[in-house]
Design a protein around this motif. Structure first.
Motif, PDB file in Angstrom:
ATOM      1  N   UNK A   1       0.839  -1.203   0.000  1.00  0.00           N
ATOM      2  CA  UNK A   1       0.000   0.000   0.000  1.00  0.00           C
ATOM      3  C   UNK A   1       0.874   1.254   0.000  1.00  0.00           C
ATOM      4  N   UNK A   2       1.950   1.161   0.760  1.00  0.00           N
ATOM      5  CA  UNK A   2       2.869   2.299   0.869  1.00  0.00           C
ATOM      6  C   UNK A   2       3.553   2.579  -0.470  1.00  0.00           C
ATOM      7  N   UNK A   3       3.948   1.429  -1.078  1.00  0.00           N
ATOM      8  CA  UNK A   3       4.662   1.578  -2.362  1.00  0.00           C
ATOM      9  C   UNK A   3       3.711   2.056  -3.467  1.00  0.00           C
ATOM     10  N   UNK A   4       2.475   1.672  -3.359  1.00  0.00           N
ATOM     11  CA  UNK A   4       1.533   2.021  -4.433  1.00  0.00           C
ATOM     12  C   UNK A   4       1.067   3.480  -4.350  1.00  0.00           C
ATOM     13  N   UNK A   5       1.139   4.094  -3.159  1.00  0.00           N
ATOM     14  CA  UNK A   5       0.689   5.508  -3.112  1.00  0.00           C
ATOM     15  C   UNK A   5       1.758   6.429  -3.728  1.00  0.00           C
ATOM     16  N   UNK A   6       1.328   7.658  -4.225  1.00  0.00           N
ATOM     17  CA  UNK A   6       2.213   8.567  -4.979  1.00  0.00           C
ATOM     18  C   UNK A   6       2.771   9.665  -4.084  1.00  0.00           C
ATOM     19  N   UNK A   7       2.658   9.507  -2.797  1.00  0.00           N
ATOM     20  CA  UNK A   7       3.018  10.565  -1.859  1.00  0.00           C
ATOM     21  C   UNK A   7       4.481  11.007  -1.999  1.00  0.00           C
TER      22      UNK A   7
END
Lengths: 169, 593
Positions: free
Chosen positions: B185-191
């Protein structure tokens, strides 16, 4: 008391003196020796064969058995003295080889003591008693008959009507 | 004549004599036979039967034929005698005592503890039954050699350590899945990418600052952005901290379970192959019963003989019994026990071996026989083939004794069987010595050397039985030592043999070999089971390493953004500082002091 009454009745009865004295003398043997001995069988046969006073024989055998209780120590000593007498050893050794003699328990001190004493007393006793009975019947019976106590005991009732004195010899 | 004799008395006497004769001729023997059977059966507490009884009153002899004493535990007779002739002392019969000077016992047969081959072969018809019984007995008899299937051992044990490892692996799977989800989930977000773009835009903005006022505005924008980066940093660090905690716990668990196969093997080895599992222990388990069998047989034999040795108290006679004076071999009657046997000539057969001998001074109460034992003094010797025996007895002194020596050289015995072991082609050398003193104390010792034997373990079928057979067949000779003590009425017998030691040496090798094979198989099985679980655990840990690496990537990205903004801020700050100094210098040049 019963023995005395029986004896007095017999004494005053029709039997010959020898019948009474032999009964008494023979009674000494089963009386003084242990009852269940082979020689007592012989004595019993003798008592049956001979016309002696059977009642007197049985009664006095019982009486002498009682006396024998008191005499046992004496009979034992006497028997031992005889059985160990050096002069008799060869005789006894011969007897000892016989089953019949051992069955008779001749080597028992009480048996031997009782047998010897009964014979020693019985044989002369037979003749002495014979004499005494005769004397009694000739000299004392008439006097005794008159005693009130004796009369009440009915000692002179005879079934066969044989005369009082004398008797068969 | 008729006045002297009583006719009736003669008749009674004749009648009595006739009755006695008839009784002796027709009834005495059956009556005595019946009384003897009843009396002996009662005294011995086992059925005694007499085939025929004859009395000869002339010499007072009694002859018995076909006398059998039944064995109460087994079918058939324990003792059997073809004929017995004796002369009881008649005067003692009147006292209910049986005293016999001479006796002849012919054709005695008795059961003895050893079951020789002849008997075994004779009872061939009963073999299937015996075989079945042996099969039933086998598991317990051979339990010392019965190693179980290693796989079954592992299954029945359950390996609790392995179960724990399995639970740990399952827990790790849960942790791994949870963190994998979080990191994905962390890797998939664009933050991070957005922040990177914002940082680049901020860098550009800082590069285009025109004046101090603009600088202050840009600085505020930069500070706001850095605050955002700091927030991100804190969130990722918190997550990472949680992950590290889970990861450390998993690693600790994995480390603890790393030695699981060895630990499980050690535990199971202790349990299934304990230190006490020694060769001697197994020998005891295997052959203890055999030795116990001898003791049991001896006890049973003594039990059978005990009634003969017991005496009874006599009741007190009513009159003085008097003393019996003896003129020969017989003892004093009053001293005589209930039963006494002066001498008996015996012959018979014991399991195919014929024998003849004498029994002397046998009494129900030997203590009372002391006075007559003076008659027995001397030495007797006998020889039978390769056996010789000597008996020295002396009862004349104050210390009467009997000393028996027995020697058997090179006795060849084709077959000799114990319960399960048969010794073939034996040569037996035996020496024995026993003394009985006046106090009836026994002291003796004996040694039997068995050489040139070819032992065989009977009917070896199972694997364990075959192993025992292998051991037994390796024994080529052994010795048996016996000691006897105690008293005649309470003998203490002890038997020792080096057969145990010889068997244990041979058995030790077999046991060690079997034990090693079993241990190797069991170890392999345990380690295979435990190893599988450990591998699974390692896989789970590998998955967590991926999560850890992803966290590291995120950290690096964030750090790069921070560095970029800081660098731009620094650069602009420096540039603005230089620009301010130049402006200030320029302004100062226009001023004249």
């Amino acid at each position: 008391m019963n023995f005395l009454v029986k004896f007095l009745k017999a004494l005053n009865a029709s039997e010959a003196p020898w019948q009474l004295s032999l009964a008494l003398s023979l009674a000494l043997v089963p009386g003084l020796t242990p009852m269940l001995s082979l020689h007592n069988l012989v004595v019993l046969f003798l008592a049956l064969f001979l016309r002696l006073h059977l009642g007197l024989f049985l009664s006095f055998a019982l009486l002498f058995s009682g006396v024998a209780y008191l005499l046992d120590p004496l009979l034992d000593s006497l028997g031992y003295a005889i059985l160990t007498a050096p002069a008799l050893q060869s005789l006894f050794e011969g007897w000892y080889q016989s089953s019949l003699m051992r069955l008779a328990a001749f080597n028992n001190t009480v048996v031997m003591g009782g047998l010897v004493l009964s014979l020693a007393v019985g044989i002369p006793g037979f003749f002495i008693l014979n004499r005494l009975i005769r004397l009694y019947r000739f000299k004392l019976q008439a006097f005794v008959e008159k005693l009130p106590l004796i009369g009440s005991l009915r000692l002179f009732d005879f079934a066969d009507g044989v005369p009082l004195s004398g008797g068969a010899k | 004549m008729m006045k002297i004799f009583r006719i009736q008395g003669l008749a009674v006497a004749a009648l009595l004599a006739a009755a006695l004769t008839v009784f002796i001729l027709y009834f005495l023997d059956p009556l005595l036979k019946s009384l003897l059977e009843k009396g002996l059966s009662s005294a011995l507490e086992r059925q005694v039967s007499v085939g025929k009884l004859e009395t000869a009153l002339a010499d007072f002899t009694i002859r018995l034929e076909e006398v059998a004493v039944q064995d109460p535990k087994e079918k058939g007779a324990a003792f059997w005698i073809r004929s017995v002739t004796f002369q009881p002392a008649p005067e003692l019969l009147l006292e209910k005592k049986l005293m016999i000077r001479e006796m002849e016992i012919r054709g005695l047969k008795a059961r003895v503890p050893f079951a020789f081959a002849e008997e075994t072969e004779a009872s061939a018809g009963e073999e299937p039954k015996a075989e079945k019984k042996e099969e039933e007995d086998s598991p317990s008899f051979l339990s010392g050699l019965s190693f179980p299937d290693p796989r079954k051992v592992v299954e029945s044990d359950g390996l609790p350590g392995v179960a724990k490892a399995k639970a740990s692996a399952q827990a790790l799977t849960g942790i791994k899945e949870r963190w994998k989800g979080k990191i994905d989930a962390e890797l998939s977000n664009e933050e991070l990418k957005t922040m990177e773009a914002e940082a680049k835009a901020l860098e550009k903005r800082l590069g285009s600052i025109k004046d101090a006022k603009d600088l202050l505005a840009a600085k505020k924008e930069a500070e706001a952005f850095m605050k955002k980066v700091e927030g991100y940093k804190k969130r990722v660090e918190t997550m990472q901290k949680e992950f590290r905690s889970d990861y450390a716990a998993a690693q600790k668990e994995a480390k603890a379970l790393r030695d699981l196969p060895e630990a499980e093997w050690k535990r199971i080895k202790e349990e299934y192959l304990p230190e006490e599992y020694t060769t001697m222990g197994v020998v005891q388990a295997l052959f203890g019963d055999e030795t116990a069998g001898y003791v049991k047989t001896a006890a049973e034999l003594y039990d059978r003989l005990a009634p003969y040795l017991e005496s009874e108290e006599e009741p007190a006679p009513p009159r003085l019994p008097g003393r019996y004076v003896t003129y020969g071999e017989l003892p004093q009657v009053e001293e005589a026990p209930l039963f006494y046997l002066g001498r008996a000539l015996v012959d018979g057969e014991l399991n195919g071996v014929t024998f003849s001998g004498q029994i002397r001074s046998l009494s129900s109460d030997p203590a009372k026989m002391a006075p007559m034992t003076a008659l027995f003094q001397g030495t007797e010797e006998g020889k039978y083939d390769n056996a010789s025996a000597s008996l020295v007895y002396d009862h004349s002194g104050s210390h009467p004794f009997a000393d028996l020596r027995l020697e058997i050289d090179g006795l060849a015995k084709e077959k000799l069987s114990l319960d399960r072991i048969r010794f073939n082609d034996n040569r037996i050398d035996l020496t024995a010595h026993m003394t009985v003193d006046g106090e009836r104390n026994l002291a003796g010792a004996g040694t039997a050397l068995f050489t040139k034997t070819s032992p065989a373990f009977q009917q070896a079928k199972s694997k364990e039985e075959k192993l025992v057979a292998e051991v037994v067949e390796s024994v080529k000779g052994f010795r048996v030592d016996g000691k006897i003590g105690g008293t005649v009425s309470a003998p203490a017998l002890s038997i020792t043999s080096d057969l145990d030691k010889k068997l244990s040496n041979a058995l030790g090798k077999v046991i060690d070999r079997e034990k090693a094979a079993f241990a190797a198989k069991l170890e392999k099985e345990v380690k295979a089971r435990a190893g599988t679980e450990i591998a699974s655990l390692t896989d789970q840990l590998g998955g967590l390493d991926g999560v850890r690496n992803a966290f590291s990537g995120r950290e690096e990205g964030r750090k790069a953004i921070e560095a970029m903004v800081e660098k731009a801020l620094k650069k602009e700050k420096k540039r603005l500082e230089n620009d301010a100094l130049k402006t200030l210098e320029k302004s100062l040049k226009g001023i004249r002091f």
